[in-house]
Design a protein around this motif. Sequence first.
Motif, PDB file in Angstrom:
ATOM      1  N   LYS A 220       0.860  -1.177   0.000  1.00 57.60           N
ATOM      2  CA  LYS A 220       0.000   0.000   0.000  1.00 57.60           C
ATOM      3  C   LYS A 220       0.907   1.241   0.000  1.00 57.60           C
ATOM      4  O   LYS A 220       2.075   1.153   0.362  1.00 57.60           O
TER       5      LYS A 220
ATOM      6  N   SER B 178       1.113   3.459   2.108  1.00 53.83           N
ATOM      7  CA  SER B 178       1.640   3.655   3.463  1.00 53.83           C
ATOM      8  C   SER B 178       2.824   2.736   3.771  1.00 53.83           C
ATOM      9  O   SER B 178       3.483   2.896   4.795  1.00 53.83           O
ATOM     10  N   ASP B 179       3.096   1.770   2.886  1.00 56.65           N
ATOM     11  CA  ASP B 179       4.203   0.830   3.090  1.00 56.65           C
ATOM     12  C   ASP B 179       5.486   1.267   2.394  1.00 56.65           C
ATOM     13  O   ASP B 179       6.394   0.464   2.180  1.00 56.65           O
TER      14      ASP B 179
ATOM     15  N   HIS C 241       8.091   2.702   3.307  1.00 56.70           N
ATOM     16  CA  HIS C 241       9.336   2.495   4.046  1.00 56.70           C
ATOM     17  C   HIS C 241       9.680   1.015   4.250  1.00 56.70           C
ATOM     18  O   HIS C 241      10.703   0.703   4.854  1.00 56.70           O
TER      19      HIS C 241
END
Length: 194
Positions: free
Chosen positions: A55, A57-58, A60
């Motif tokens: 996603k 948000s992933d 990192h």
Amino acid sequence: MHYTGGTTIKLYMKRTFLIFLGLLLWLQGFAQDYNVLAYETDRKLTWQDFKGRPKPSDAHKGAEITVSIFLKIRDTSFWSGRVTYDAYAVAFKDESWVKPAYRENYSLQHEQLHFDIAHLYAETLEVKLNSLDSKTSKDEAEVEKILKNHLAEMQQFQNKYDRETNGGNNYKQQMRWARKISKALGILSTTVEV
């Protein structure tokens, strides 16, 4: 290579449905239908087991495995009504992913330890549930409460693993955790003669 891995424990509204569906269905058939990989002591993860996509948000992270525990009723005593359970660690293939730059052995070993930890928690859950008295063992609400608490404890342990290894980036800590989990798995596989 800089690596940050992780794990996700599946907990959401469908949890209750999945738990009791898992109690009723044979795990192998369920796993085939829903692209779920059941933990096997003689089988290690491969990157082919990671079919999901990260996603936004992933950004990192390099890889992530999504694990949980399924239960199945092993037996119900005719005389006492006491229920015994089998607990299985599972990985959700469609929700586990890896970025192309991270498809290497070190990253895979980090994710394997997440799956190994889920297996350890499944085994301890099975012991806990099968130690319940007859009345409690057949109380679905109580069994679900125990499962939820156990999953929460597992999530804390998984988070500790990622925190201490810095998502796999701390090689020394990663090796320490590998030895720790290997030792625990060795204890599980030790046979006791009676």
